[in-house]
Design an enzyme around this catalytic site. Structure first.
Site, PDB file in Angstrom:
ATOM      1  CG  ASN A  33       0.856   9.134   9.923  1.00 37.55           C
ATOM      2  OD1 ASN A  33       0.090   8.361   9.369  1.00 37.55           O
ATOM      3  ND2 ASN A  33       2.101   8.814  10.205  1.00 37.55           N
TER       4      ASN A  33
ATOM      5  CB  THR B 286      -0.972   0.004   1.198  1.00 34.83           C
ATOM      6  OG1 THR B 286      -0.242  -0.164   2.400  1.00 34.83           O
ATOM      7  CG2 THR B 286      -2.005  -1.087   1.068  1.00 34.83           C
TER       8      THR B 286
ATOM      9  CD  GLU C  34       2.980   5.589   8.142  1.00 30.16           C
ATOM     10  OE1 GLU C  34       2.092   5.079   7.440  1.00 30.16           O
ATOM     11  OE2 GLU C  34       2.760   6.194   9.189  1.00 30.16           O
TER      12      GLU C  34
ATOM     13  CE  LYS D  25       0.652  -3.374   3.841  1.00 30.98           C
ATOM     14  NZ  LYS D  25      -0.464  -2.403   3.948  1.00 30.98           N
TER      15      LYS D  25
ATOM     16  CB  SER E  44      -2.753  19.594   3.271  1.00 34.28           C
ATOM     17  OG  SER E  44      -1.703  18.967   3.957  1.00 34.28           O
TER      18      SER E  44
ATOM     19  CB  THR F  41      -1.032  -2.055   8.856  1.00 34.36           C
ATOM     20  OG1 THR F  41      -0.052  -1.297   8.293  1.00 34.36           O
ATOM     21  CG2 THR F  41      -0.553  -2.919   9.931  1.00 34.36           C
TER      22      THR F  41
END
EC number: 2.3.1.35
Lengths: 404, 404
Positions: free
Chosen positions: B399, B158, B276, B184, B404, B195
């Site tokens: 996150n 993903t 991340e 993953k 935006s 996840t």
């Protein structure tokens, strides 16, 4: 450091508490031009109670205060606090510093060392230069004043962006009873700073064991219900002193309990509002849990989730992350009985996004400064409310880029 | 999204596993030009075992797989995975989607629905368009190939920045036995993505209950010892399939156990390395605890502390925050028995910073990509190792700024 956008507009008018005086001084523990020590003196007969961090690596001062609260005494008492150095993880030297400070207060102020309560907040792991504090004790003793509580609130600040205080005056049996409190804290731990301190004073009369029971119970619903980053300091201290100067007995008095709760909650909210990098004040209310303990577990899981907190920072009505946090919490939960509201807006129910919900409504709600996340688990009558702030770039900047 | 700086240089050469074939397709669940469905077919007699998220809000697919693993069957089996939509918190519709997918695999591939294991990963709370997946099943059935495991690894991604795979070939009783796995995961939850998925295949022969016991035990020391942000997904799934094609019985075989552990640990580390915003790979090793469980509690408290993780991001050797995390963990600890090393550098001992420690040495160590935090509690022989990454501005950007 600019002042938190969530700071109160003004410092509150605090009632003077008969039987308590304060002074502050600059001992050079922090920057030379800032006050960094405060001494409060408490009249004979004052009941003192406290709640402390449960950390296994708590500071020498915390251990010393915990031991002394078990000693019953009618003599005068003192609270001595420095900012700029936490005296935590300073080994045997930390214990020696506490002993030296207490001995000096005894000599200069004539107070039994068993009634001297110290706290230190600031950098971890550096020797406390207690001789600098002792050199200021004469000045602190000479400058005592009942109106100096605001000066005391400033002297205990570390990375706080505003001084924190709250007060209440209530009428009991026709007599005014006053409560005034001050706090410091900016994140559970500020950069290298070991952290939350709260001092509350009242002229009400109440025995030590009743006062201890009261403050313990209300800490569970106030300071133990706030979280900035889930980290726990080595120095967290909350102390309350009841001087009894009014002669008004408040044992089991509901009005006094409500007023004390109100002062504690106000101070707790101010700590969250000064959370590192905070731009949103978040109230997580969990209802319908199997037990109150389960509700608190769920509330803390939501309030501590980095993904929920970053979504709020980004004004993203990301209810899927709230579902995730409920699921991971370990508390009893049933996907199909869960109801989630953002403020008044129904977001999810019956295991699915609510048919009435629109992303536009959610996104509009998230633009507010105060965000309410209401979760009903649909299982029982357990409830809990947790207060937190968002997780922003500024938090990372404060904590990661501290040296650069 | 650029590839993680911690990504392996190349995709590994994986051994083909006799008895397993793969195919991938683009069903239009994710972007039109990316593969988003993979189908693996397993030969008759394959033992299948699995470990799943403990979340109370886990997905329909997870619940379905858990129920099916209790059914003993010798027939062929299938694993069907889509990315782009997690089918989590989709109410009764989620269960219907799983049933529809399994029924379609039965019709097209001739496999008992009780032997069809599905997983979905991606956005939470949106209806899974299962008809798009079903429309691709003929193609997936026709394109099966033993060499397609790399294609399968890509189809389950993903927000992953690189496909994750690991393999081992070992000789047992003179015969080669092969293990190959794919995974993953990119943070415990990627933005709105639910996840971690792991699939491991081997041509070894082992009964289902032995395989289940083995994978459960080794999950505790691999995937249950990694953390990116302390959040837990609603869809975490690890499955292992042993086809038995070699006829080599690996029940209680230490070499096989070691090789399987190695594949699982390699995949778990790759998930952390794609965390991340990660820029540092952090190994937290706790020794000298009263119990192994205490050691794991302390290790997770350090690895999940936002203050420790931001300090590492800032290359700040902030050992005071490690002390804080040990103290708050709730495990038995004694300030004066604690020893902390950063790599080989002694940082703190005997309740105090080590006399030999210099900030320069600590700061130099923190510049490395791989950071080892070694904590000895000095109490007993319990130990645990936890792997994590740092907490960076990029994590907040991914996150918080997602919309935006």
């Amino acid at each position: 450091m600019s002042i938190s956008p969530l700071a109160p507009a003004t410092f509150p008018d605090l009632p003077a508490i008969e039987g308590v005086t304060f002074a502050a001084a600059s001992a050079g523990i922090k920057k030379a031009d800032r006050t960094d020590v405060m001494l409060a003196l408490l009249a004979p007969g004052t009941s003192v109670a406290g709640v402390f961090t449960r950390s296994a690596t708590r500071s020498a001062n915390v251990r010393d205060c915990q031991a002394k609260l078990a000693i019953v005494s009618e003599g005068p008492a003192a609270i001595l606090v420095n900012s700029g150095n936490s005296n935590a993880f300073t080994g045997k030297r930390g214990d020696d510093s506490v002993d030296a400070l207490c001995k000096a207060v005894t000599e200069i102020c004539g107070i039994d060392p068993a009634r001297v309560f110290t706290a230190s907040t600031g950098v971890i792991g550096q020797r406390l230069p207690h001789e600098k504090i002792i050199a200021k004790l004469e000045e602190l003793h000479a400058n005592q004043g009942a109106a100096n509580i605001g000066i005391a609130a400033k002297a205990i600040m570390t990375t706080d962006t505003f001084p924190k205080a709250a007060g209440e005056t209530i009428m009991i049996d026709g007599a005014p009873v006053k409560i005034a409190g001050i706090a410091k804290g900016s994140g559970m731990i500020a950069p290298d700073m070991a952290t939350m301190l709260v001092y509350i004073f009242t002229d009400a009369q109440i025995g030590q064991s009743d006062l201890q029971a009261l403050v313990t119970a209300h800490t569970d619903r106030t300071f133990n219900c706030i979280t900035v980053d889930s980290d726990t300091s080595t120095s967290d201290t909350l102390m309350i002193a009841a001087t009894g100067a009014t002669g008004v007995d408040v044992t089991d008095n509901a009005d006094f309990t409500d007023a004390l709760h109100s002062v504690m909650l106000d101070l707790a909210h101010q700590v969250v509002k000064d959370g590192e990098g905070a731009t949103k004040f978040v109230t997580v209310k969990v209802t319908g849990a199997s037990t109150d303990a389960d509700a608190k577990t769920v509330g803390l899981a939501i309030a501590n989730s980095p993904l929920v907190k970053t979504a709020i920072a980004g004004e993203d009505p990301n209810w899927g992350r709230v579902v995730m946090a409920v699921g991971k919490s370990g508390a009893a939960a049933d996907r199909d009985k869960l109801t989630i509201h953002f403020g008044e807006t129904l977001v999810a129910e019956e295991g699915w996004v609510a048919p009435s919900y629109t992303e536009e409504a959610g996104a509009a709600y998230m633009k507010q400064e105060n965000i309410d996340i209401n979760v009903d688990l649909g299982l029982g009558s357990g409830s809990s409310t947790i207060w937190t702030c968002d997780l922003t770039h500024q938090y990372i900047t404060i904590n990661a880029d501290y040296r650069s």
